[in-house]
Design an enzyme around this catalytic site. Sequence first.
Site, mmCIF file in Angstrom:
data_model
loop_
_atom_site.group_PDB
_atom_site.id
_atom_site.type_symbol
_atom_site.label_atom_id
_atom_site.label_comp_id
_atom_site.label_asym_id
_atom_site.label_seq_id
_atom_site.Cartn_x
_atom_site.Cartn_y
_atom_site.Cartn_z
ATOM 1 N N SER A 263 0.905 -1.463 0.067
ATOM 2 C CA SER A 263 0.061 0.188 -0.122
ATOM 3 C C SER A 263 0.882 1.253 -0.059
ATOM 4 O O SER A 263 2.032 1.341 -0.129
ATOM 5 C CB SER A 263 -1.029 0.034 1.269
ATOM 6 O OG SER A 263 -0.103 0.172 2.175
ATOM 7 N N LYS A 264 0.309 2.410 0.226
ATOM 8 C CA LYS A 264 0.792 3.671 0.018
ATOM 9 C C LYS A 264 2.130 3.690 1.052
ATOM 10 O O LYS A 264 3.115 4.373 0.703
ATOM 11 C CB LYS A 264 -0.132 4.806 0.061
ATOM 12 C CG LYS A 264 -0.616 5.448 -1.135
ATOM 13 C CD LYS A 264 -0.277 6.919 -1.095
ATOM 14 C CE LYS A 264 -0.437 7.732 -2.415
ATOM 15 N NZ LYS A 264 0.680 7.168 -3.290
#
Length: 493
Positions: A263-264
Site C-alpha cells: 500500500s501507499k
Amino acid sequence: MTNIRVRFAPSPTGFLHIGGARTTLFNWLFARHHKGTFVLRIEDTDEVRSTHDSVDAILDSLSWLGLDWDEGPAPGSFDGSGWKEKGPHSPYFQMKRLEFYNKYKDQLLSEGKAYRCYCTKEELDAMRRQAQLEKRPPRYDGRCRTLTDAQRKANEAAGRAASIRFRMPDDGATVVPDLIRGDVSFENKLLQDFVIVKTGGGPTYNFACVVDDHIMEMSHVIRGDEHLPNTPSQIQLYRALGWEHPQFAHLSMILGPDGAKLSKRHGATSVLEYKTQGFLPETMRNYLALLGWSTTDSQQLFEAKELVDRFDLEGCQKNPATFDPVKLLWMNGTYIRKMTPQQLSDAAAPFLKEAGLDAVAPDALSKAVSLEIEKTKLLSEVPKLVDFFFKDAVYDPKAVDKVLKGPVPMQVLQKLGDALKDFSPFTEKPLEERIRKFCADENLKPGQVFHPIRVAVSGRTEGPTLFLMLELLGRDKVIERFELARKQFATAA
Ligand code: GLU
C-alpha cells in the site's frame, strides 16, 4: 493453444498502481507468448469515481511500460469528447456499452433468473445489522425474490426505484477451476443474490464484466486474487446466460517487505511515480514479472524477448509475492550498467533538461556519463553525478571543512596549480605521473593532494576516477577552480 484473447480491465478511479501493472504485464506476456490478442477495456461503471485523468494516467503508464494493446482506446487520442479506439468490439468503455447489458438483463428477467428488488438503502442496512447481530454472513435475504405483480406495482406507485438482482442457487457449491490455484469451491449458501443493475440503471462490475468478457471472446481472465470471491458469482451468471466461461487465473497478492498488503505506506504505488524517480521501463517489466511468477531455475534477469518466450501460467505461484524496493533499485542499476553512455544520457534526457543540462554537447555529456555509469542506480541521479563538469562546482560545506581546511591544502592548490599551468598533454596517465611526482617532491602523502584536488574541482569528496575527471574537465577549468577554491576558502585556514 489457439485464439488466445486476454484483457486488462481497469476501473479508471485513480492512477495505475503496482498491482494493476503486474496484472497487465502478465496478460500482455501471456498474449504475446501465445501470439494472441491483448485487449484494454475501461470499466468506468462507477460514474462518481471514474475520471478522464485516470484513463489518461492508465494509458500513459502502460505506454511507458511498453505494454501495447491490440484493441482498445489509443493513448493521447482524446479529442474533447472521447478517445479513438481500435478493434472489432469497440466501444471498449463500458458506459458506452449499456445496450448489451440491457439486453442480457431483460433476458435474465424474462427467464426468471433475475428479479427486481425494491429494498431501500435503509432496509438493506438494517438487514446487514440484523445478520451481524445473529452472527450470520451479511447477505441479502432474498425478500424481493417472490414479489407478486401487485406488490411490485405498489412499490413502483410508492416511487421506489428497483435494482435488478441475480437469483443465485441456495444450495450446493460453485467451483472455480483456477489455473494457478486448482479448484476453489464456494458454498452457495454463503453467496448472495447480487445486484447486476443498479437503481440508476447502470450495470455493476460483476455483470458488465461477464457480458463483456463473453462478447469480447476472452479465452482467459487473468487478474488479481482480490477478485477470486467474485468469480463464483460470475460463473453462475455465465451458466444462467447459457455461455461457457473463460479460463480463470488469479494472481498472487503482493505484499510489502513487512508482510502487509502493498500500500501507499510502503512508498510509491503509482507506476508513473517510478518513472519520475528514475526507473527504466525495462527494469519495471523485469521486476514486476517476478512478482508471482518464476522459472524453475529462478532466473532473475530477462531480456525483453526472453520474458515473452519463457512466460507461462505454469510458473505462476499462489503464495503472496513480496515487493522489495531494494531489489528493484539493484535491478535498475544492473539495467543501467548494460547501457552505453549515449543510451544512458538519452534515457536521462528529461532529468538532464530539468537540471538545465540539455544544451551540453552530446559527446561531452556521454564522456562524463561514462565515468559514472557503474555507480548510477537511477536516471534521476545522472545530472547530479555530472553537473560539475558543465556548471560551476557547488561546494559541499562538509567536504570543504574536512578537506580544504588548513594551510596544507591551500598550498597544494597553489603549487600544483602553478605546476599544471603549462602541463601537457593534460590526459589521465601523464597527469597521474605528474601529480604523484608532485607528492614526492613536496613530501606529501597522495591523500593530502588527491582529496583537495577533488573537492576543489568538483565540490565534493566522491566522484569519478580522479585523473580521468581532470582530463575531462580540461586544464583551464582545473586551474580556474583551484584558484576559485583558494580565494573562497583561504579564510577557512
Ligand atoms: N475493473 C476491475 C478492477 O479494476 C477488473 C477486474 C477484472 O479483471 O475482472 O479491478
